[in-house]
Design an enzyme around this catalytic site. Structure first.
Site, PDB file in Angstrom:
ATOM      1  N   GLY A 168     -14.035   7.528   0.947  1.00 64.23           N
ATOM      2  CA  GLY A 168     -14.103   7.000  -0.393  1.00 64.23           C
ATOM      3  C   GLY A 168     -13.868   5.530  -0.487  1.00 64.23           C
ATOM      4  N   GLY A 178     -11.575   3.457  -0.754  1.00 60.54           N
ATOM      5  CA  GLY A 178     -10.162   3.472  -0.932  1.00 60.54           C
ATOM      6  C   GLY A 178      -9.384   2.339  -0.414  1.00 60.54           C
ATOM      7  N   VAL A 192     -12.133   8.125  -7.349  1.00 59.48           N
ATOM      8  CA  VAL A 192     -12.749   6.949  -6.730  1.00 59.48           C
ATOM      9  C   VAL A 192     -12.598   7.003  -5.214  1.00 59.48           C
ATOM     10  CG1 VAL A 192     -12.506   4.449  -6.451  1.00 59.48           C
ATOM     11  CG2 VAL A 192     -12.600   5.434  -8.740  1.00 59.48           C
ATOM     12  N   GLU A 193     -11.436   7.443  -4.759  1.00 57.26           N
ATOM     13  CA  GLU A 193     -11.177   7.417  -3.320  1.00 57.26           C
ATOM     14  C   GLU A 193     -12.027   8.410  -2.539  1.00 57.26           C
ATOM     15  OE1 GLU A 193      -9.412   5.410  -1.559  1.00 57.26           O
ATOM     16  OE2 GLU A 193      -8.439   4.292  -3.158  1.00 57.26           O
ATOM     17  N   THR A 194     -12.067   9.660  -2.964  1.00 55.78           N
ATOM     18  CA  THR A 194     -12.684  10.692  -2.117  1.00 55.78           C
ATOM     19  C   THR A 194     -13.531  11.706  -2.881  1.00 55.78           C
ATOM     20  OG1 THR A 194     -10.751  12.138  -2.279  1.00 55.78           O
ATOM     21  CG2 THR A 194     -10.796  10.580  -0.440  1.00 55.78           C
TER      22      THR A 194
END
Length: 417
Positions: free
Chosen positions: A48, A50, A199-201
């Protein structure tokens, strides 16, 4: 990750990398989600947007300006206070078949590393000696070229889109009790936690598929010297490698098995190893912190991270702003970057008007002017509070923080909260 700059997972979701892909034809439409996922798999394990990856993306914080002050030194592994008791099978010498076993300069560092971590030398040797150099990783860690124009609208479209919003609704519904408890006990509104993990994953759908021991060893022992901050970033990843070994020993995880982003970020929230050690919590009460398969632990850990960096319950992270061009001093307002520096009266005196009758500015009482470039179009501007700054401690990018906020609000609206 993560954090002052949790330099976690830069992937093709990251705008700067996307613009690299589009460089031959800047007018080309943004790739579809399927195309994006295909590129990710081809590049091998880019998780992601991140903790590490977006740190080098489109943010004024990542331009020629000095980086924003750290809320605290976040990425140094905590010194262990006692030797960790390992299982007998973890102390058996393994065959060393990794490419770094052929590097005498690397293997010579193992005794000192083991001593610093208070881990048996055989444990560290088994891990480093079975780590492989990944040639794609040094290329991916380099920042985007100076010719790439930042565009908030394009960047936003990669995160605030139907697939991610639907996945967010499902995640919220499946984990509503944990989200409510995190909000109640840790003071972080549920939708912002959802925004980070989304948002990350994409809520665990893309946590990366590169072995963490390989990525962190590559960035520790073969960091690209042409990086503009090579010495500092190399030291950062060396500390993360040591934190990773300590984390695996404490958690009884096989250091040769865990997978993550190309920068070593792991799990649903893409924590770097040192952030896992410092901020991750056992929120589901099973006496084991699992950020890979326990959404409850991930939810509690993201909230705990925010609280550690000064999150204020009920404080909006952003306000809309309008300019009084007759007295606007834009360069002065932008000079502190994302750090809240202006009391409301000073903010107005410099020509920036907060579009709220009675704005809540929290304990800090100060604002930052946030600028998001839109390619050839006029930039977008917002007034950022302390909570906006806290989100940037997860990833030192104003574009990232605004994407988290917008996704959070879109999912909350879809849930009907």
């Amino acid at each position: 990750m993560k954090g002052y700059t949790l330099y976690p997972s830069k992937i093709d979701f990251c705008f700067c990398f996307a613009m690299r892909l589009m460089k031959k034809n800047p007018a080309q439409a943004a790739p579809s989600f399927a195309e994006t996922m295909s590129r990710r798999m081809l590049l091998g394990g880019l998780a992601g947007a991140g903790l590490a990856g977006l740190a080098s993306c489109a943010s004024r914080s990542d331009s020629s300006l000095p980086p924003a002050p750290k809320a605290e030194p976040q990425q140094v592994p905590p010194a262990p206070v006692e030797t960790i008791a390992l299982q007998p099978h973890e102390l058996v010498p393994k065959d060393l078949v990794g490419s770094y076993a052929q590097r005498p300069d690397v293997m010579a560092q193992i005794p000192a590393m083991a001593q610093r971590l208070r881990l048996p030398e055989v444990y560290v040797r088994n891990a480093i000696g079975n780590a492989d150099f990944l040639p794609s990783v040094p290329r991916l860690i380099l920042p985007a070229g100076t010719g790439v124009r930042r565009n908030w609208r394009v960047y936003r479209s990669r995160f605030v889109e139907p697939i991610r919003i639907r996945a967010g609704v499902q995640f919220w519904q499946e984990n509503v009790a944990a989200l409510q408890r995190a909000e109640r006990e840790l003071g972080v509104a549920a939708h912002y936690i959802v925004g980070i993990i989304g948002v990350e994953t994409i809520f665990g759908r893309n946590m990366g598929n590169m072995r963490v021991i390989d990525t962190l060893s590559t960035l520790s022992f073969d960091f690209p010297q042409k990086h503009p901050r090579a010495a500092a970033r190399n030291q950062f990843f060396r500390e993360e490698l040591e934190a990773y070994l300590l984390l695996c020993a404490k958690n009884r995880d096989n250091p040769l098995a865990l997978q993550g982003s190309y920068a070593g970020a792991m799990g649903l929230p893409q924590f770097m190893p040192s952030s896992w050690l410092k901020y991750a919590i056992d929120f589901d009460g099973d006496k084991h912190i699992d950020l890979f398969s326990s959404p409850t632990d991930a939810i509690g850990s993201v909230a705990n991270y925010f609280r550690a960096f000064g999150w204020e319950p009920g404080l909006p992270p952003l306000y809309n702003v309008a300019f009084d061009n007759s007295r606007l001093q834009l360069s002065t307002l932008l000079a502190p970057d994302i750090v809240p520096s202006f009391p409301l009266q000073d903010f107005a005196a410099l020509g920036a008007q907060v579009q709220s009758t009675v704005p809540n500015l929290g304990r800090n009482g100060k604002l930052a002017l946030i600028e998001l470039e839109n390619g050839q179009a006029a930039p977008s501007y917002y007034a950022g509070t302390q909570n906006f700054y806290v989100i940037t401690r997860y990833n030192n990018s104003s574009y990232y923080a605004k994407a988290v906020i917008d996704l959070a609000e879109a999912v909350r609206e879809a849930v009907g909260m």
